[in-house]
Design a protein around this motif. Structure first.
Motif: not given
Length: 556
Positions: A301-311, A319-329, A360-364
Motif C-alpha cells: 500500500l502506498k499513500i501519496k499526498n492524501l487529503n480528506k476535507y469535510f464541508y 462553505k467551511e472546510s474541516i481538514k480531517a487528513v492533510q497531505d499524508v504520505s 472518497k479522498p478530496t485529493s491524493g
C-alpha cells in the motif's frame, strides 16, 4: 476511633440462585480513594450499583451496606434511600453518551439534579452550574450550558457527568470506569481533575477500573476482585509492588510494557495455573532480521499526498472546510504492522476509512498493489473488499444481533465467492472458530451469548474468512479488559504469522500500539507528526505532541 463513612459487610448479590457477588467486605474512610480493579464479570459494577440502590428488581441481596450521614447510619440495602442518591452519594458512569439525556441541554440536566435535592432559585442554580462547569475545566461554560451532549467531545461529556455527580457536593463519589473510552491525555486530565476536586470537597471516592495503571495513579487503597469475590485488599503501594495473589500479578503483567517486547504477552490463565511465569523477549537481532526481510520488497500500500476535507455550510454562499487528513504520505509493506496513534479528532479513523475507500479522498492517491484504487468504480471496489478488511472497535455494535455466528462468518464468504458450497463454507467457518480460540459448536449461537472478548474473536474470524492481505484494526482492543486484550493481541500476531497478514493498527493507547507495531505514525489534527520505527519513536520522540502522548500513558 471514628466510624468509616462506608462499611460494606458480607455483601452477596444473586440472580435466580446464581451468586454473582459473594461475601464482599470493605471499609471506606472520609477523604479516602478506594480503587476497585478486576476483569469484566468480577462484580465491580454490581457492588457499586448496590451502594447506589440501582440494582435490577430481580436481584437478591444479603449483607449490609452502612453509610454514615452526620451522626446517623443508614443500611442502604434495607430501604430505598432516594434522598441520599445524588445528594450524599454521586455517581459517574462509564459511557457519558448513553448516561446523558440526548434530548436535554447539558445545563438543564445538571440543574435538574440540583432542584431535586436543594431549595434554590433558578438564577442561583444557573450560576452554581456555570461555576461548577468552570471548576471541572470545561471551556466556555456558557456555551456548554446551552449545548446538547452530541455537540461535545468525549472528554467534555465526561466533565459534564462529573459536574452532574458533584452539583450537590456529595460525601461519596462512585466513578465507574470513567476514563475507559478516553484518550490517554484526556484520561490523565480527568484523573488530575478528580484528585483536585476530591481534596477541595473533602469527599471519598470509589474508583472502578480494569486498568491497574489508571488505578495506581489515583488510589490510596486498592481492592482486587475476581469472579464476584475479593482476592486481596491493601495500600496501592503494597498491591502494585508486592502483590500476594497470582491473579493480581497476572493483571499487572499482562499490560504491554513500554520498555520490553515479549514474543507473546502473558495472560491471566498463565498466572492462575503456576507461581512462576516466564516469558521470552524478542531479541534486537530477530527484530532487525524480520525488518530487513519486510522492507526489501515493494510496498503493498502506498499513500501519496492524501487529503480528506469535510464541508459544512457556514452561510448562504460560503462553505467551511474541516481538514480531517492533510497531505499524508506513507507506505505499508507485506507482513508488517503499521501503528497509527493520536487523540480523538486526530484523523486516525478518517484516514483508515479513506484507505478502505469508504470515504472518497478530496485529493491524493492510494495505490494498492501498484493500482490507484481511488480511481476505482463501485464494481472494482466490490471485488477488492475481500483483500482489505477491517476489525471494528466495538464488538457489541459491529455484529448483527439477528444473525447467528454461522451467518455472520459465512455470508461474506458467499458474497465474495469463497468456498464451492455451503458445506465447504461451514467447514471453513468451523476451522476459523477453533483458530480464534472459540468452538465450532458456537456457530449456532447469537452475539448476545458471548462476552466482549469472545465477540471480538468472532469479528476477527469474519475478517480472516475472506482471506485478506491487509486488515485495518480500528481500536479493536480498546473496549476490552487488559487480560482479554492480551489474548486478542496474541491472537492477531499468531494469525499474522499463519496467514501472512499485514495490519494497520489504530489506537490511542501508545503502549499497545508500540507492542504491536513495526513502524508508527503519530497524527495530530490530521497532520502526520512522526513516522518511523516504533521503538525509536518511543525512545527519541521528536515532537512535543508525541512526548505528551508518551508521558500521559498510565504507569504503575
Amino acid at each position: 476511633m471514628n466510624q468509616p463513612l462506608l462499611q460494606v459487610k458480607n455483601l452477596s448479590i444473586s440472580f435466580n440462585s446464581n451468586k454473582v457477588v459473594e461475601n464482599v467486605s470493605f471499609n471506606l474512610n472520609q477523604g479516602e480513594i478506594l480503587g476497585i480493579v478486576g476483569e469484566s464479570g468480577s462484580g465491580k459494577s454490581l457492588t457499586s450499583l448496590a451502594i447506589m440502590n440501582l440494582l435490577p428488581k430481580n436481584a437478591n441481596t444479603a449483607g449490609e451496606i452502612l453509610f454514615k450521614v452526620n451522626e446517623e447510619t443508614y443500611n442502604l440495602l434495607n430501604k430505598n434511600y432516594r434522598k441520599l442518591k445524588g445528594k450524599n452519594i454521586g455517581m459517574i458512569f462509564q459511557e457519558p453518551m448513553t448516561s446523558l439525556n440526548p434530548s436535554m441541554t447539558c445545563g438543564k440536566q445538571v440543574i435538574e439534579n440540583l432542584f431535586l435535592h436543594k431549595k434554590i432559585t433558578k438564577k442561583e442554580a444557573k450560576q452554581k452550574v456555570l461555576d461548577l462547569f468552570e471548576e471541572v475545566e470545561l471551556p466556555n461554560p456558557s456555551r456548554i450550558y446551552k449545548a446538547y451532549p452530541h455537540e461535545l467531545s468525549g472528554g467534555q461529556k465526561q466533565r459534564v457527568m462529573i459536574a452532574l455527580a458533584l452539583i450537590c457536593e456529595p460525601q461519596l463519589l462512585i466513578a465507574d470506569e470513567p476514563t475507559t473510552a478516553l484518550d490517554v491525555t484526556v484520561q490523565q486530565s480527568i484523573l488530575r481533575l478528580l484528585k483536585k476536586l476530591q481534596q477541595e470537597y473533602k469527599m471519598s471516592i470509589i474508583f472502578i477500573s480494569h486498568d491497574l495503571g489508571v488505578i495506581s495513579q489515583i488510589s490510596d487503597k486498592v481492592m482486587v476482585m475476581f469472579r464476584g469475590k475479593v482476592v486481596e485488599t491493601g495500600t496501592a503501594k503494597d498491591i502494585f509492588f508486592s502483590p500476594k495473589e497470582n491473579y493480581t500479578r497476572g493483571l499487572i503483567e499482562c499490560r504491554p510494557k513500554l520498555n520490553e517486547r515479549p514474543v507473546k504477552l502473558p495472560v491471566i490463565e498463565d498466572f492462575l495455573s503456576k507461581d512462576n511465569v516466564e516469558f521470552k523477549l524478542e531479541s534486537e537481532e530477530n527484530r532487525k532480521a524480520k525488518h530487513q526481510k519486510i522492507y526489501t520488497q515493494e510496498p503493498i500500500l502506498k499513500i501519496k499526498n492524501l487529503n480528506k476535507y469535510f464541508y459544512s455550510r457556514a452561510g448562504l454562499f460560503r462553505k467551511e472546510s474541516i481538514k480531517a487528513v492533510q497531505d499524508v504520505s506513507f507506505e505499508v509493506y507485506q507482513g508488517e504492522t503499521l501503528g497509527l496513534v493520536g487523540e480523538s479528532g486526530s484523523g486516525k479513523t478518517t484516514l483508515s476509512r479513506t484507505l478502505l475507500m469508504l470515504e472518497k479522498p478530496t485529493s491524493g492517491e492510494v495505490f494498492y498493489k501498484g493500482k490507484d484504487i481511488s480511481k476505482f468504480n463501485e464494481n472494482q471496489l466490490r471485488k477488492l473488499r475481500n483483500e482489505i478488511q477491517i476489525i471494528f472497535q466495538d464488538p457489541y455494535s459491529s455484529l448483527n444481533p439477528m444473525q447467528t455466528i454461522k451467518e455472520i462468518i459465512t455470508t461474506p464468504m458467499q458474497i465474495h465467492g469463497i468456498g464451492n458450497s455451503k458445506t465447504e463454507r461451514l467447514q471453513k467457518a468451523a476451522e476459523l472458530m477453533e483458530i480464534v480460540g472459540l468452538h465450532a459448536s458456537d456457530l449456532d449461537k447469537y452475539p448476545h451469548e458471548f462476552s466482549g472478548g469472545q465477540r471480538q474473536r468472532v469479528g476477527i474470524a469474519r475478517a480472516v474468512a475472506l482471506r485478506p492481505k491487509l486488515i485495518v484494526c480500528d481500536e479493536s482492543v480498546s473496549a476490552l479488559d487488559v487480560s482479554v486484550q492480551a489474548q486478542v493481541l496474541n491472537l492477531l500476531n499468531q494469525l499474522k504469522q499463519e496467514f501472512g497478514l499485514t495490519y494497520i493498527f489504530i489506537s490511542h493507547d501508545l503502549s499497545v500500539v508500540k507492542y504491536m507495531s513495526d513502524r508508527l505514525i503519530v497524527l495530530q489534527n490530521g497532520v502526520m507528526q512522526e513516522y518511523g520505527d516504533a521503538d525509536e519513536i518511543y525512545k527519541n520522540p521528536k515532537t512535543e505532541y508525541t512526548k505528551e502522548l508518551i508521558s500521559a500513558i498510565p504507569k504503575i
